[in-house]
Scaffold this active site. Sequence first.
Site, short mmCIF file in Angstrom:
data_model
loop_
_atom_site.label_atom_id
_atom_site.label_comp_id
_atom_site.label_asym_id
_atom_site.label_seq_id
_atom_site.Cartn_x
_atom_site.Cartn_y
_atom_site.Cartn_z
N ASP A 190 -31.79 -42.11 -37.70
CA ASP A 190 -30.42 -42.48 -37.26
C ASP A 190 -29.47 -41.32 -37.03
O ASP A 190 -28.26 -41.42 -37.37
CB ASP A 190 -29.80 -43.47 -38.27
CG ASP A 190 -30.60 -44.76 -38.41
OD1 ASP A 190 -31.62 -44.91 -37.71
OD2 ASP A 190 -30.22 -45.60 -39.25
N GLU A 207 -30.43 -47.02 -35.48
CA GLU A 207 -29.94 -48.32 -35.95
C GLU A 207 -29.08 -48.92 -34.84
O GLU A 207 -28.18 -48.25 -34.31
CB GLU A 207 -29.10 -48.16 -37.22
CG GLU A 207 -28.57 -49.51 -37.72
CD GLU A 207 -27.77 -49.43 -39.03
OE1 GLU A 207 -27.76 -48.35 -39.65
OE2 GLU A 207 -27.17 -50.45 -39.40
N LYS A 246 -34.17 -50.06 -34.64
CA LYS A 246 -34.22 -50.93 -35.83
C LYS A 246 -32.89 -51.67 -36.01
O LYS A 246 -31.83 -51.06 -35.90
CB LYS A 246 -34.56 -50.10 -37.07
CG LYS A 246 -33.55 -49.02 -37.44
CD LYS A 246 -34.09 -48.21 -38.60
CE LYS A 246 -33.11 -47.19 -39.14
NZ LYS A 246 -31.89 -47.71 -39.72
N LYS A 278 -31.36 -51.55 -42.03
CA LYS A 278 -31.23 -50.22 -42.65
C LYS A 278 -32.61 -49.58 -42.79
O LYS A 278 -32.76 -48.38 -42.60
CB LYS A 278 -30.55 -50.34 -44.02
CG LYS A 278 -29.19 -51.01 -43.99
CD LYS A 278 -28.23 -50.34 -43.03
CE LYS A 278 -26.86 -50.98 -43.06
NZ LYS A 278 -26.01 -50.54 -41.94
N VAL A 291 -29.85 -39.64 -41.68
CA VAL A 291 -28.64 -40.16 -42.35
C VAL A 291 -28.69 -41.68 -42.42
O VAL A 291 -29.32 -42.32 -41.59
CB VAL A 291 -27.37 -39.71 -41.58
CG1 VAL A 291 -27.26 -38.21 -41.56
CG2 VAL A 291 -27.31 -40.27 -40.15
N THR A 292 -28.00 -42.25 -43.40
CA THR A 292 -27.37 -41.57 -44.51
C THR A 292 -28.29 -41.67 -45.73
O THR A 292 -29.05 -42.63 -45.85
CB THR A 292 -25.99 -42.20 -44.88
OG1 THR A 292 -26.19 -43.58 -45.25
CG2 THR A 292 -25.02 -42.13 -43.72
N CYS A 310 -29.79 -45.73 -45.11
CA CYS A 310 -31.01 -45.89 -44.31
C CYS A 310 -32.16 -44.99 -44.75
O CYS A 310 -33.33 -45.36 -44.64
CB CYS A 310 -30.69 -45.70 -42.83
SG CYS A 310 -29.66 -47.06 -42.21
N GLN A 347 -37.91 -40.00 -62.93
CA GLN A 347 -38.98 -40.82 -63.54
C GLN A 347 -40.35 -40.48 -62.95
O GLN A 347 -41.15 -41.36 -62.62
CB GLN A 347 -38.69 -42.31 -63.35
CG GLN A 347 -37.35 -42.76 -63.89
CD GLN A 347 -37.10 -44.22 -63.63
OE1 GLN A 347 -37.71 -45.08 -64.27
NE2 GLN A 347 -36.22 -44.50 -62.69
#
Length: 236
Positions: free
Chosen positions: A28, A76, A133, A136, A161-162, A166, A206
Site C-alpha cells: 500500500d 488498498e 485488495k 487490510k 504501510v501502515t 495493513c 514471545q
Amino acid sequence: MADTVTTIAAQPEPIAIDLARTALVIIDMQRDFLLPGGFGETLGNDVAQLQRVVGPLADLLAAARAADLMVIHTREGHLPDLSDCPPAKLNRGAPSKRIGDPGAFGRILIRGEYGHDIIDELAPMAGEVVIDKPGKGAFYATELAAVLAERGITQLLVTGVTTEVCVHTTTREANDRGFECVVVSDCVGSYFPEFQRVGLEMIAAQGGIFGWTAASGELIAALTDHSATAPSSAAS
Ligand code: C5J
C-alpha cells in the site's frame, strides 16, 4: 547451482532465508496514504512519518530486482461503485472525507484513480505482481495465496504501510497460512511513532509470535551477495 540460502541477523533470532522461495511484498505505498493533501492527511495524519520509508524501501526494491526476487505490490482500494466496500468500513468514524469521495488525487481509494496508485519512486515494473485488495490484509478476497503457491514461495519480506494496520494484518494472515515473514523494520511506517515501535516489538515478541523483524541493510547485503555470486540467467 548457486546456494540460495543465507542467514540474516533478525529479531528475535537469526533466520535462514531461501532467496529462491522468498518474495518481497510492498504493502500500500499509495499516493492516497503518502502524499501531502491525500486521504491520510485528511484524516489528520502526519504523512512525513510514512515518507521516511521511501528511501530505504527503494534501495531494498532495487536490490531485490537485481537478485531476481519475486516482487509483489499491493494497493488498498475499491471498485468505483463501492460494491466491495462494506458499510462498516465506509461509514467508520467521522472523517472529513470518506472512501469514494472526491479528493485531491481523484476519488479516495478507488481503483483507477491517481491517488489509489503507487508512488512514482516505487512504481511496479513490468512482470511484477500488483494485488488489489479491498481489505487490510493482502490475502482477503485476492489472488495472493494462489500467486505465491504457483511460484513456490514460502518466505515473505514484508514492507510498506501502515505498520500496525495493513502490514500487521497481512503478516498475521501469512503466518496463519504457514509463511515465514520477516518484517523489514525501516521499510514499514506508521503515522504514529509509538505504534511503529510497539508494532514492530509485537511481531518479534514471545520468540517471534508471528514473524521476525530485520533491518533493510541486512537484507540488502544478502541480496547483493547473491546477485554477485549467482550465475546470470544468460549463462545458465
Ligand atoms: C490503512 C493501510 N491504514 N494500508 N491502510 O487504512 O494500512
